[in-house]
Design an enzyme around this catalytic site. Sequence first.
Site, short mmCIF file in Angstrom:
data_model
loop_
_atom_site.label_atom_id
_atom_site.label_comp_id
_atom_site.label_asym_id
_atom_site.label_seq_id
_atom_site.Cartn_x
_atom_site.Cartn_y
_atom_site.Cartn_z
N ASP A 88 0.84 -1.20 0.00
CA ASP A 88 0.00 0.00 0.00
C ASP A 88 0.87 1.24 0.00
O ASP A 88 2.06 1.19 0.34
CB ASP A 88 -0.95 0.02 1.21
CG ASP A 88 -0.24 0.11 2.56
OD1 ASP A 88 0.82 -0.52 2.72
OD2 ASP A 88 -0.73 0.83 3.45
N GLU A 153 0.06 -0.99 5.94
CA GLU A 153 1.12 -0.41 6.75
C GLU A 153 0.95 1.09 6.92
O GLU A 153 1.12 1.64 7.99
CB GLU A 153 2.50 -0.72 6.13
CG GLU A 153 3.65 -0.55 7.11
CD GLU A 153 4.17 0.89 7.18
OE1 GLU A 153 4.94 1.18 8.11
OE2 GLU A 153 3.82 1.71 6.33
N1 BES Z 1 8.61 3.32 5.34
C1 BES Z 1 8.01 3.98 6.44
C2 BES Z 1 8.79 3.83 7.73
C3 BES Z 1 9.96 4.72 7.71
C4 BES Z 1 9.76 6.08 7.80
C5 BES Z 1 11.21 4.21 7.54
C6 BES Z 1 10.83 6.92 7.72
C7 BES Z 1 12.28 5.05 7.43
C8 BES Z 1 12.09 6.41 7.50
C9 BES Z 1 6.62 3.49 6.66
O1 BES Z 1 5.96 3.14 5.49
C10 BES Z 1 5.84 4.60 7.30
O2 BES Z 1 5.72 5.65 6.76
N2 BES Z 1 5.30 4.32 8.47
C11 BES Z 1 4.40 5.19 9.11
C12 BES Z 1 3.70 4.35 10.13
C13 BES Z 1 2.38 4.87 10.56
C14 BES Z 1 1.44 5.17 9.43
C15 BES Z 1 1.76 3.92 11.55
C16 BES Z 1 5.13 6.34 9.77
O3 BES Z 1 6.27 6.20 10.25
O4 BES Z 1 4.54 7.44 9.81
ZN ZN Z 2 6.83 2.20 4.14
#
Ligand code: BES
Ligand code: ZN
Length: 456
Positions: A88, A153
């Site tokens: 997603d 996710e």
């Molecule tokens: N890929 C990201 C996680 C991430 C963010 C890794 C920044 C490295 C750097 C993931 O898809 C994401 O954006 N996660 C969300 C989680 C939330 C929606 C629960 C986030 O971190 O905001």
């Molecule tokens: Zn991500």
Amino acid sequence: MSSLSNYLASNQARFRDELFAFLRIPSVSARSEHAGDLRACAAWLRENMQAAGLHTTIHETPGHPIVLGEWRGAGAGAPTVLVYGHYDVQPVEPLELWESPPFEPEIRDGRIYARGSVDDKGQLFLHIKAIEAHLATAGSLPCNVIVLAEGEEEVGSDNLAAFVEAQASHLACDGVVISDSAMFAPGQPSILSSLRGLAYFQIDLEGPSVDLHSGSYGGAVVNPAMALARILATFHDATGRVAIPGFYDAVREWEPEVRAQIRGLPFDDEHFRHEVGATALGGEAGWTTLERIWCRPTCEVNGLLSGYTGEGAKTVLPSKAMAKVSCRLVPDQTPSAIAELLRRHLAQVAPAGVRVQVTELHGGNPWRATLAGPLFDAGRRALERAFGKAPVIVGEGGSIPVVHDFTRVLGAPVMLMGFGLPGENAHAPNEWMSDENFVKGTQAAAYLWEELVRRG
Ligand code: BES
Ligand code: ZN
């Protein structure tokens, strides 16, 4: 050149074409009108994983489906590794800021531009191609693999923990590999030592039952917009510390070695400031920029809404005000404990004249890696082989909610080796993934399986 490297090299153009097809599916999990696209995306992924040689199944959830791929031909004596990723993507607005349409992937200056290119379709897909390369050239993999791709996710993985719990014995493994993060710098492969958690809230304030004429009523009725501003202002003290009582109580101290190692990474505040386009940096006193992002919890306003925001002036005293607020958490803070502290704090500071309602939108636990063991050793060697440089250990400020659940339910170590880059515009207009990292990431993912069994 080994037949594996040869296969990767001679099929690279096709891998890119397939990735582009994957990127063309607008799998925006946050928007209900895209529910059909998520299903189509899961079906596409299943097909592609099947063609790569994995046995695949689709698992329905109350939300978007989970795609599972398995190859268990290495037998019970060999290790089993689970690869996790998400298909997603985040919403694309504001559309007018994209230089090419978000779902029409395009390469410019060695970058693959599209929503989901780096977060996370490109990084998930390179693992599938690495598996394909082994099965196509050797007819087997050196270990058993499970690929778990979810479609929720970006909206908090609400249904995934239950799936992992229900399937715990089926998903039993010796380690989990995730590529959904960034490298510290171009050409510098990186392994994550931590992720922050998340506690996300909506705060609604209601004052008078309708919007009021600000001349006839202003000054005599509590204004919810002003009340909200006052409440939000209590969230921090003058040194940038979060002032919600008890907020830091559960924070586990970082080992001095970890802080020393972070301080040893080449990082230039001025360059960073320039990159984000701000006139000054700000945060909690006593911590460096990287520590503020990787090691410290935060409380941030993500959105604000109240009153008249259209063209020109309208003299109105709004009846409502709303804020989206999220806290990034570090071990051993938990979303539920933070929610409780926030509720208590709001009850203390909310002025008379407004009703305050807090809604918990989603949350995820923070996580810290155990950076030892065969999976990490293999990861280090695989990254060094692909990039010609040993990886550095870095923290991360973002969140991947399921990582904590993998550790808790499966009891397996989790290794995050990401192939994004600083400035990649994840969640923003003009998201890109470096094409070079897509190529080298595929190599690293392929070498990982060899390295894992090289020394037992
Ligand atoms: N890929 C990201 C996680 C991430 C963010 C890794 C920044 C490295 C750097 C993931 O898809 C994401 O954006 N996660 C969300 C989680 C939330 C929606 C629960 C986030 O971190 O905001
Ligand atoms: Zn991500």
